[in-house]
Design a protein around this motif. Structure first.
Motif, PDB file in Angstrom:
ATOM      1  N   ALA A 135     -17.550   2.027  18.694  1.00 24.54           N
ATOM      2  CA  ALA A 135     -18.121   0.668  18.315  1.00 24.54           C
ATOM      3  C   ALA A 135     -17.214  -0.456  18.634  1.00 24.54           C
ATOM      4  O   ALA A 135     -17.511  -1.482  19.182  1.00 24.54           O
ATOM      5  CB  ALA A 135     -18.576   0.591  16.928  1.00 24.54           C
ATOM      6  N   MET A 136     -15.807  -0.218  18.277  1.00 26.80           N
ATOM      7  CA  MET A 136     -14.912  -1.218  18.464  1.00 26.80           C
ATOM      8  C   MET A 136     -14.709  -1.455  19.905  1.00 26.80           C
ATOM      9  O   MET A 136     -14.521  -2.536  20.420  1.00 26.80           O
ATOM     10  CB  MET A 136     -13.479  -0.618  17.822  1.00 26.80           C
ATOM     11  N   ARG A 137     -14.513  -0.393  20.695  1.00 30.27           N
ATOM     12  CA  ARG A 137     -14.486  -0.432  22.177  1.00 30.27           C
ATOM     13  C   ARG A 137     -15.684  -1.344  22.861  1.00 30.27           C
ATOM     14  O   ARG A 137     -15.314  -2.099  23.584  1.00 30.27           O
ATOM     15  CB  ARG A 137     -14.266   1.101  22.833  1.00 30.27           C
ATOM     16  N   ILE A 138     -16.736  -0.930  22.360  1.00 29.50           N
ATOM     17  CA  ILE A 138     -18.092  -1.477  22.894  1.00 29.50           C
ATOM     18  C   ILE A 138     -17.987  -3.097  22.523  1.00 29.50           C
ATOM     19  O   ILE A 138     -18.419  -3.936  23.244  1.00 29.50           O
ATOM     20  CB  ILE A 138     -19.298  -0.779  22.350  1.00 29.50           C
ATOM     21  N   GLU A 139     -17.823  -3.406  21.231  1.00 20.26           N
ATOM     22  CA  GLU A 139     -17.460  -4.425  20.793  1.00 20.26           C
ATOM     23  C   GLU A 139     -16.718  -5.477  21.521  1.00 20.26           C
ATOM     24  O   GLU A 139     -17.036  -6.659  21.783  1.00 20.26           O
ATOM     25  CB  GLU A 139     -17.111  -4.608  19.329  1.00 20.26           C
ATOM     26  N   GLN A 140     -15.548  -4.960  21.904  1.00 22.36           N
ATOM     27  CA  GLN A 140     -14.575  -5.900  22.578  1.00 22.36           C
ATOM     28  C   GLN A 140     -15.050  -6.174  24.039  1.00 22.36           C
ATOM     29  O   GLN A 140     -15.168  -7.487  24.587  1.00 22.36           O
ATOM     30  CB  GLN A 140     -13.328  -4.977  22.637  1.00 22.36           C
ATOM     31  N   VAL A 141     -15.893  -5.330  24.637  1.00 20.42           N
ATOM     32  CA  VAL A 141     -16.424  -5.400  25.900  1.00 20.42           C
ATOM     33  C   VAL A 141     -17.343  -6.429  25.705  1.00 20.42           C
ATOM     34  O   VAL A 141     -17.711  -7.237  26.807  1.00 20.42           O
ATOM     35  CB  VAL A 141     -16.643  -4.198  26.720  1.00 20.42           C
ATOM     36  N   VAL A 142     -18.528  -6.131  24.874  1.00 19.55           N
ATOM     37  CA  VAL A 142     -19.502  -7.200  24.704  1.00 19.55           C
ATOM     38  C   VAL A 142     -19.333  -8.585  24.353  1.00 19.55           C
ATOM     39  O   VAL A 142     -19.584  -9.429  25.136  1.00 19.55           O
ATOM     40  CB  VAL A 142     -20.639  -6.519  23.607  1.00 19.55           C
ATOM     41  N   ARG A 143     -18.329  -8.681  23.600  1.00 16.90           N
ATOM     42  CA  ARG A 143     -17.928 -10.080  23.340  1.00 16.90           C
ATOM     43  C   ARG A 143     -16.880 -10.980  24.320  1.00 16.90           C
ATOM     44  O   ARG A 143     -17.405 -11.889  24.643  1.00 16.90           O
ATOM     45  CB  ARG A 143     -17.085 -10.112  21.961  1.00 16.90           C
ATOM     46  N   ARG A 144     -16.217  -9.942  25.375  1.00 15.20           N
ATOM     47  CA  ARG A 144     -15.545 -10.598  26.301  1.00 15.20           C
ATOM     48  C   ARG A 144     -16.552 -10.951  27.439  1.00 15.20           C
ATOM     49  O   ARG A 144     -16.473 -12.044  28.053  1.00 15.20           O
ATOM     50  CB  ARG A 144     -14.661  -9.657  26.734  1.00 15.20           C
ATOM     51  N   ARG A 145     -17.748 -10.045  27.675  1.00 11.09           N
ATOM     52  CA  ARG A 145     -18.649 -10.521  28.786  1.00 11.09           C
ATOM     53  C   ARG A 145     -19.679 -11.673  28.232  1.00 11.09           C
ATOM     54  O   ARG A 145     -19.967 -12.303  29.236  1.00 11.09           O
ATOM     55  CB  ARG A 145     -19.347  -9.179  28.928  1.00 11.09           C
ATOM     56  N   ARG A 146     -19.775 -11.695  27.094  1.00 18.56           N
ATOM     57  CA  ARG A 146     -20.714 -12.723  26.527  1.00 18.56           C
ATOM     58  C   ARG A 146     -19.964 -14.240  26.744  1.00 18.56           C
ATOM     59  O   ARG A 146     -20.497 -15.326  26.962  1.00 18.56           O
ATOM     60  CB  ARG A 146     -20.898 -12.745  25.016  1.00 18.56           C
ATOM     61  N   THR A 147     -18.720 -14.202  26.802  1.00 16.81           N
ATOM     62  CA  THR A 147     -18.087 -15.392  26.924  1.00 16.81           C
ATOM     63  C   THR A 147     -17.357 -15.931  28.170  1.00 16.81           C
ATOM     64  O   THR A 147     -17.214 -16.811  28.388  1.00 16.81           O
ATOM     65  CB  THR A 147     -16.795 -15.326  25.985  1.00 16.81           C
ATOM     66  N   ALA A 148     -17.717 -14.738  29.188  1.00 18.96           N
ATOM     67  CA  ALA A 148     -17.214 -15.080  30.552  1.00 18.96           C
ATOM     68  C   ALA A 148     -18.093 -15.745  31.284  1.00 18.96           C
ATOM     69  O   ALA A 148     -19.180 -15.910  31.165  1.00 18.96           O
ATOM     70  CB  ALA A 148     -17.095 -13.489  31.232  1.00 18.96           C
TER      71      ALA A 148
END
Length: 148
Positions: A135-148
């Protein structure tokens, strides 16, 4: 993927009636590893679609989909998807199962490429992984891709 329906009940893909019943009772969604991961993602404030098609023309339904971030998550069973760490070739009916797992792995690769070609990211979480770490790994990716 369903077994060959052209076979009579005497020619089942399962080695015994007990094995057949056991395999038929396997869930395709809401498995324990999937529920634990979803709970951990929800606790981190992430919202997602469950058992949804990331792409309308792709036959695949991902276990968890983050549409705005274009991230799909699959929670894969070690046996069904040929986990490099835990998959062991079965001794009973091994020819059938080797072919079946091979088809599953080829389909997984094909789906991942289709998603990638459409700017989606597929994250694979194996059933043996710690759901909190995943979940931590997924959260990092999702939040990064949302702001990109």
């Amino acid at each position: 993927m369903p077994h060959d329906v052209s076979k009579s009940s005497d020619e089942s893909w399962a080695s015994t009636p007990t094995v057949r019943r056991s395999m038929q009772s396997n869930r395709s969604r809401d498995t324990k590893p999937e529920l634990l991961l979803r709970r951990a993602l929800h606790a981190r404030g992430l919202r997602y679609r469950v058992c949804a098609k990331p792409l309308p023309d792709l036959r695949m339904k991902a276990d968890i989909v983050f549409r705005p971030a274009k991230v799909a998550v699959e929670v894969r069973g070690c046996f069904w998807h040929g986990c490099p760490l835990h998959y062991r070739k079965p001794s009973a009916n091994s020819e059938y199962w080797t072919a079946k797992i091979g088809r599953n792995m080829a389909r997984d690769t094909k789906n991942e490429k289709a998603l990638s070609d459409s700017d989606w990211l597929l994250i694979t979480v194996w059933e043996h992984e710690d759901p909190i770490a995943a979940a931590m790994r997924i959260e990092q990716v999702v939040r990064r891709r949302r702001t990109a």
